[in-house]
Design a protein around this motif. Structure first.
Motif, PDB file in Angstrom:
ATOM      1  N   ALA A  39      -6.625   4.716  -2.768  1.00 61.18           N
ATOM      2  CA  ALA A  39      -6.306   5.934  -2.023  1.00 61.18           C
ATOM      3  C   ALA A  39      -5.478   6.884  -2.885  1.00 61.18           C
ATOM      4  CB  ALA A  39      -5.541   5.585  -0.752  1.00 61.18           C
ATOM      5  N   ASN A  40      -5.853   8.148  -2.861  1.00 65.06           N
ATOM      6  CA  ASN A  40      -5.099   9.172  -3.577  1.00 65.06           C
ATOM      7  C   ASN A  40      -4.296  10.060  -2.640  1.00 65.06           C
ATOM      8  OD1 ASN A  40      -5.853   8.516  -6.251  1.00 65.06           O
ATOM      9  ND2 ASN A  40      -7.814   9.563  -5.985  1.00 65.06           N
ATOM     10  N   LYS A  41      -4.547   9.939  -1.349  1.00 68.78           N
ATOM     11  CA  LYS A  41      -3.852  10.772  -0.364  1.00 68.78           C
ATOM     12  C   LYS A  41      -3.491   9.920   0.837  1.00 68.78           C
ATOM     13  CE  LYS A  41      -7.298  13.635  -0.063  1.00 68.78           C
ATOM     14  NZ  LYS A  41      -8.143  14.782   0.346  1.00 68.78           N
ATOM     15  N   LYS A  95       1.975   7.390  -6.287  1.00 68.79           N
ATOM     16  CA  LYS A  95       0.892   8.224  -6.806  1.00 68.79           C
ATOM     17  C   LYS A  95       1.023   9.661  -6.313  1.00 68.79           C
ATOM     18  CE  LYS A  95      -3.265   6.516  -6.821  1.00 68.79           C
ATOM     19  NZ  LYS A  95      -4.502   5.851  -6.326  1.00 68.79           N
ATOM     20  N   VAL A  96       1.304   9.831  -5.047  1.00 72.75           N
ATOM     21  CA  VAL A  96       1.416  11.181  -4.480  1.00 72.75           C
ATOM     22  C   VAL A  96       2.609  11.919  -5.083  1.00 72.75           C
ATOM     23  CG1 VAL A  96       1.888  12.478  -2.357  1.00 72.75           C
ATOM     24  CG2 VAL A  96       0.238  10.597  -2.330  1.00 72.75           C
ATOM     25  N   SER A 148       0.829  -1.210   0.000  1.00 69.13           N
ATOM     26  CA  SER A 148       0.000   0.000   0.000  1.00 69.13           C
ATOM     27  C   SER A 148       0.860   1.255   0.000  1.00 69.13           C
ATOM     28  CB  SER A 148      -0.945  -0.002   1.203  1.00 69.13           C
ATOM     29  OG  SER A 148      -0.227  -0.005   2.425  1.00 69.13           O
ATOM     30  N   SER A 149       1.914   1.278   0.822  1.00 70.44           N
ATOM     31  CA  SER A 149       2.759   2.467   0.883  1.00 70.44           C
ATOM     32  C   SER A 149       3.511   2.674  -0.421  1.00 70.44           C
ATOM     33  CB  SER A 149       3.744   2.352   2.051  1.00 70.44           C
ATOM     34  OG  SER A 149       4.632   1.256   1.856  1.00 70.44           O
ATOM     35  N   SER A 150       3.970   1.579  -1.048  1.00 76.53           N
ATOM     36  CA  SER A 150       4.706   1.699  -2.300  1.00 76.53           C
ATOM     37  C   SER A 150       3.856   2.362  -3.374  1.00 76.53           C
ATOM     38  CB  SER A 150       5.157   0.314  -2.777  1.00 76.53           C
ATOM     39  OG  SER A 150       5.851   0.412  -4.007  1.00 76.53           O
ATOM     40  N   ILE A 151       2.604   1.930  -3.494  1.00 69.52           N
ATOM     41  CA  ILE A 151       1.741   2.465  -4.547  1.00 69.52           C
ATOM     42  C   ILE A 151       1.281   3.872  -4.229  1.00 69.52           C
ATOM     43  CG2 ILE A 151      -0.473   2.155  -5.722  1.00 69.52           C
ATOM     44  CD1 ILE A 151      -0.072  -0.866  -5.441  1.00 69.52           C
TER      45      ILE A 151
END
Length: 279
Positions: free
Chosen positions: A187-189, A110-111, A103-106
């Motif tokens: 998630a985008n943020k 994105k951010v 999750s953190s990698s993706i």
């Protein structure tokens, strides 16, 4: 007068193969290996945060629950309370770290706006899923090995069925890694990611028989718990480590495998369609 030969604008004509051609068969093994290696290096380069910190956290859980509850709790399912909660704490730590890895990698990509670096290479949706999955499973397994060694050294707990335990650890890491991919894509943020972690992943980890036997639950909660795949992962790891469980290990393996396949399929669909990945 002879005409000057014109160079074709078609890359396939100039080079003999078009961009994205798979020169090593139907699977882009080099690309898959590179993505998996990148995901593994992400957490090994900061091993004090990703491997040592979970070990310390698991140790604190063991100390706190043993001191606060252990002497008064008595045996649970024929084993002392400290031994009973050890597999639950192990699996809880494994799934939390596997989820965090993917999750953190993706979401960070994105951010920061560099997710395109992962999407542009000739990698299929399935290869992207497998690459991210490799990183999450590797982190989960390494965390499990570290905690198992600590339990052996300080508590004298030796896995009763090591292969069964390994199977559930790998399956648990795969399930939460795939769930982490879905969450990271959605998630985008960072605050959206934190909400998913706090309101979905953490309750699943804590309310799945980690610190108690589900046989002690009221009927309604008992039935609800048996709908939770994480319960079967923790229960299977408990059987592998200390030889007792609330449900048949084969049933748990089947339920957890089906859940993992379903979430992986959802992540695959997200990558193939570019859902919340492409502007």
């Amino acid at each position: 007068m002879s005409e000057t030969p014109q160079l074709s604008d078609d890359p396939a004509t100039r080079t003999g193969f078009a961009p994205g051609d798979r020169r090593f068969g139907r699977v882009n093994w080099l690309g898959l290996y590179t993505l998996a290696a990148r995901e593994i290096m992400r957490f090994t380069n900061v091993w004090t945060q990703t491997l040592l910190a979970p070990l310390v956290t698991a140790g604190l859980f063991m100390v706190i629950f043993t001191i606060a509850i252990g002497p008064r709790r008595g045996d649970v399912m024929g084993v002392d309370f400290t031994t009973f909660i050890a597999p639950g704490i192990l699996m809880m730590t494994v799934i939390q770290n596997a989820f965090a890895n993917t999750s953190s990698s993706i979401v960070i990509s994105k951010v920061q706006g560099n997710i395109v670096d992962t999407l542009m290479p000739p990698l299929s949706g399935g290869e992207l899923v497998l690459g991210y999955l490799a990183g999450g499973v590797a982190r989960g397994v390494l965390v499990a090995i570290a905690i198992t060694l600590a339990f052996w050294l300080f508590l004298g707990i030796v896995p009763a069925h090591p292969l069964v335990m390994l199977a559930f650890v790998v399956l648990g890491a795969a399930f939460l890694s795939s769930l982490g991919m879905v969450a990271g894509i959605f998630a985008n943020k960072f605050d959206q990611m934190a909400a998913i972690t706090n309101f979905i992943v953490t309750p699943l980890a804590f309310l799945s028989g980690t610190f108690y036997s589900v046989e002690a639950l009221p009927e309604g909660l008992y039935q609800i718990t048996h709908l939770n795949p994480v319960f079967y992962l923790i229960d299977g790891a408990r059987f592998g480590m200390i030889g007792v469980s609330d449900s048949p290990p084969l049933l748990g393996f089947a339920v957890a495998s089906a859940a993992t396949a379903a979430v992986c399929a959802l992540a695959l669909w997200f990558f193939r369609t570019g859902y919340r990945l492409k502007a």
